[in-house]
Design a protein around this motif. Structure first.
Motif, PDB file in Angstrom:
ATOM      1  N   LEU A 199       0.829  -1.201   0.000  1.00 16.43           N
ATOM      2  CA  LEU A 199       0.000   0.000   0.000  1.00 16.43           C
ATOM      3  C   LEU A 199       0.867   1.255   0.000  1.00 16.43           C
ATOM      4  O   LEU A 199       0.578   2.228  -0.692  1.00 16.43           O
ATOM      5  CB  LEU A 199      -0.930  -0.003   1.214  1.00 16.43           C
ATOM      6  N   ALA A 200       1.957   1.247   0.776  1.00 12.58           N
ATOM      7  CA  ALA A 200       2.850   2.414   0.820  1.00 12.58           C
ATOM      8  C   ALA A 200       3.445   2.695  -0.552  1.00 12.58           C
ATOM      9  O   ALA A 200       3.508   3.851  -0.998  1.00 12.58           O
ATOM     10  CB  ALA A 200       3.957   2.185   1.842  1.00 12.58           C
ATOM     11  N   GLY A 201       3.891   1.642  -1.234  1.00 16.12           N
ATOM     12  CA  GLY A 201       4.434   1.831  -2.572  1.00 16.12           C
ATOM     13  C   GLY A 201       3.409   2.390  -3.534  1.00 16.12           C
ATOM     14  O   GLY A 201       3.723   3.247  -4.383  1.00 16.12           O
ATOM     15  N   GLN A 202       2.169   1.943  -3.398  1.00 15.51           N
ATOM     16  CA  GLN A 202       1.100   2.457  -4.261  1.00 15.51           C
ATOM     17  C   GLN A 202       0.785   3.914  -3.946  1.00 15.51           C
ATOM     18  O   GLN A 202       0.554   4.718  -4.856  1.00 15.51           O
ATOM     19  CB  GLN A 202      -0.147   1.587  -4.103  1.00 15.51           C
ATOM     20  N   LEU A 203       0.772   4.257  -2.668  1.00 15.76           N
ATOM     21  CA  LEU A 203       0.485   5.637  -2.282  1.00 15.76           C
ATOM     22  C   LEU A 203       1.577   6.588  -2.759  1.00 15.76           C
ATOM     23  O   LEU A 203       1.302   7.735  -3.120  1.00 15.76           O
ATOM     24  CB  LEU A 203       0.331   5.734  -0.767  1.00 15.76           C
ATOM     25  N   TYR A 204       2.795   6.127  -2.768  1.00 16.87           N
ATOM     26  CA  TYR A 204       3.900   6.932  -3.288  1.00 16.87           C
ATOM     27  C   TYR A 204       3.679   7.226  -4.769  1.00 16.87           C
ATOM     28  O   TYR A 204       3.772   8.377  -5.219  1.00 16.87           O
ATOM     29  CB  TYR A 204       5.198   6.170  -3.068  1.00 16.87           C
ATOM     30  N   ARG A 205       3.370   6.212  -5.530  1.00 18.85           N
ATOM     31  CA  ARG A 205       3.151   6.381  -6.970  1.00 18.85           C
ATOM     32  C   ARG A 205       1.885   7.188  -7.251  1.00 18.85           C
ATOM     33  O   ARG A 205       1.832   7.955  -8.205  1.00 18.85           O
ATOM     34  CB  ARG A 205       3.074   5.010  -7.640  1.00 18.85           C
ATOM     35  N   TRP A 206       0.866   7.012  -6.415  1.00 21.95           N
ATOM     36  CA  TRP A 206      -0.402   7.725  -6.633  1.00 21.95           C
ATOM     37  C   TRP A 206      -0.190   9.232  -6.616  1.00 21.95           C
ATOM     38  O   TRP A 206      -0.858   9.973  -7.343  1.00 21.95           O
ATOM     39  CB  TRP A 206      -1.400   7.324  -5.545  1.00 21.95           C
ATOM     40  N   GLN A 207       0.716   9.712  -5.814  1.00 24.76           N
ATOM     41  CA  GLN A 207       0.927  11.153  -5.698  1.00 24.76           C
ATOM     42  C   GLN A 207       1.552  11.777  -6.944  1.00 24.76           C
ATOM     43  O   GLN A 207       1.449  12.991  -7.146  1.00 24.76           O
ATOM     44  CB  GLN A 207       1.819  11.451  -4.483  1.00 24.76           C
ATOM     45  N   HIS A 208       2.191  10.954  -7.763  1.00 21.89           N
ATOM     46  CA  HIS A 208       2.780  11.443  -9.011  1.00 21.89           C
ATOM     47  C   HIS A 208       1.743  11.275 -10.108  1.00 21.89           C
ATOM     48  O   HIS A 208       1.393  10.165 -10.481  1.00 21.89           O
ATOM     49  CB  HIS A 208       4.040  10.636  -9.333  1.00 21.89           C
ATOM     50  N   ARG A 209       1.235  12.379 -10.623  1.00 23.88           N
ATOM     51  CA  ARG A 209       0.073  12.356 -11.515  1.00 23.88           C
ATOM     52  C   ARG A 209       0.191  11.354 -12.676  1.00 23.88           C
ATOM     53  O   ARG A 209      -0.772  10.630 -12.954  1.00 23.88           O
ATOM     54  CB  ARG A 209      -0.184  13.769 -12.044  1.00 23.88           C
ATOM     55  N   PRO A 210       1.340  11.245 -13.373  1.00 24.16           N
ATOM     56  CA  PRO A 210       1.412  10.286 -14.484  1.00 24.16           C
ATOM     57  C   PRO A 210       1.259   8.835 -14.049  1.00 24.16           C
ATOM     58  O   PRO A 210       0.908   7.981 -14.866  1.00 24.16           O
ATOM     59  CB  PRO A 210       2.808  10.542 -15.080  1.00 24.16           C
ATOM     60  N   ASP A 211       1.538   8.535 -12.780  1.00 20.35           N
ATOM     61  CA  ASP A 211       1.427   7.161 -12.290  1.00 20.35           C
ATOM     62  C   ASP A 211       0.080   6.859 -11.626  1.00 20.35           C
ATOM     63  O   ASP A 211      -0.195   5.714 -11.287  1.00 20.35           O
ATOM     64  CB  ASP A 211       2.533   6.878 -11.267  1.00 20.35           C
ATOM     65  N   ARG A 212      -0.733   7.876 -11.441  1.00 25.84           N
ATOM     66  CA  ARG A 212      -1.964   7.698 -10.656  1.00 25.84           C
ATOM     67  C   ARG A 212      -2.924   6.700 -11.297  1.00 25.84           C
ATOM     68  O   ARG A 212      -3.490   5.841 -10.613  1.00 25.84           O
ATOM     69  CB  ARG A 212      -2.660   9.039 -10.453  1.00 25.84           C
ATOM     70  N   ALA A 213      -3.106   6.797 -12.598  1.00 25.36           N
ATOM     71  CA  ALA A 213      -4.044   5.886 -13.264  1.00 25.36           C
ATOM     72  C   ALA A 213      -3.603   4.435 -13.115  1.00 25.36           C
ATOM     73  O   ALA A 213      -4.435   3.537 -12.959  1.00 25.36           O
ATOM     74  CB  ALA A 213      -4.172   6.254 -14.746  1.00 25.36           C
ATOM     75  N   GLY A 214      -2.288   4.199 -13.126  1.00 22.07           N
ATOM     76  CA  GLY A 214      -1.800   2.843 -12.951  1.00 22.07           C
ATOM     77  C   GLY A 214      -2.122   2.290 -11.577  1.00 22.07           C
ATOM     78  O   GLY A 214      -2.487   1.119 -11.433  1.00 22.07           O
ATOM     79  N   VAL A 215      -2.009   3.112 -10.558  1.00 24.78           N
ATOM     80  CA  VAL A 215      -2.348   2.681  -9.201  1.00 24.78           C
ATOM     81  C   VAL A 215      -3.851   2.413  -9.092  1.00 24.78           C
ATOM     82  O   VAL A 215      -4.280   1.425  -8.487  1.00 24.78           O
ATOM     83  CB  VAL A 215      -1.911   3.732  -8.166  1.00 24.78           C
TER      84      VAL A 215
END
Length: 257
Positions: A193-209
């Motif tokens: 979950l922490a790894g996903q939350l990190y990526r979620w904050q970066h807009r280009p990676d949000r859709a992937g999360v």
């Protein structure tokens, strides 16, 4: 004719900011964020389960930060997974978006502390259960039939996490889910979950999360299937998406696992 290119003397070259990243850049560092969270919880969770007084006190402090942002709870400076993150990143000037990492580790660690509250029968951090799978398991534990699952209020809570537009909203909505998981004693993989939350904050990676959370939910089979029993088509199901295996995702963050 010779052309002379002027040079500039006395110019200084500043090091690239670790908090800056091009808008289109994808974050390659989420495994460190997951590792920091997983290593911290793997160390403190057994102590809490054995009723070690220092661990009990630490979780009590951490719970006060559940659902909040890291800058809102100054009392938690110096404890939790953020200390482990700082150790992992010491000397790594190439790490970008440190503030994203800090927020992700803090949120995951404090939510775990809330989830673990007053429960010493088993650890609530478990690498075998992702967010979507945990929500689907909770729906089944509530007695919903397969036909009712799509309309379940619990599924709608997961959707609200996926559609949130700010980290503060994600934090509050995850806290609501964690409280329900705590009541059912259903664990969750907080490192993932922490790894996903990190990526979620970066807009280009949000859709992937967001796709991952949806995929986790859809791939979580019925409880009988999760135990390895045959499905209606004779195949054996599994609640974990093996394309996102923990060892691949985190690189084995906790020694001895």
């Amino acid at each position: 004719m010779t052309t002379t290119t002027p040079t500039t003397t006395g110019a200084t070259t500043s090091a690239p900011s670790r908090n800056r990243a091009p808008a289109a850049e994808r974050l390659p560092d989420h495994r460190l964020v997951a590792r920091a969270t997983g290593t911290y919880i793997a160390r403190i969770q057994p102590q809490y389960l054995s009723d070690t007084s220092s661990a009990v006190a630490e979780l009590a402090r951490l719970r006060r930060g559940a659902g909040k942002r890291v800058h809102q709870v100054q009392d938690l400076w110096g404890i939790g997974g953020t200390e482990e993150l700082a150790r992992l990143l010491d000397g790594r000037n190439d790490f970008i978006r440190f503030e994203y990492a800090e927020e992700a580790v803090f949120l995951a660690s404090t939510l775990w502390a809330l989830h673990q509250q007053s429960g010493r029968d088993k650890g609530m951090h478990d690498r075998r259960q992702n967010l979507g799978g945990a929500v689907r398991t909770l729906i089944r534990l509530k007695g919903a039939s397969s036909e009712d699952e799509e309309d379940s209020p619990l599924r709608k809570r997961l959707v609200r996490v996926g559609t949130a537009e700010s980290l503060s909203s994600v934090a509050v909505r995850l806290r609501e889910i964690v409280l329900l998981l705590r009541g059912a004693r259903e664990p969750l993989d907080y490192a993932r979950l922490a790894g996903q939350l990190y990526r979620w904050q970066h807009r280009p990676d949000r859709a992937g999360v967001q796709r991952e959370w949806g995929r986790e939910f859809h791939l979580a089979a019925a409880s009988a299937t999760r135990k390895g029993k045959p499905t209606s088509d004779g195949e054996t199901g599994d609640a974990i998406d093996r394309t996102l295996a923990p060892d691949e995702e985190y690189g084995g963050y906790a020694a001895g696992e």
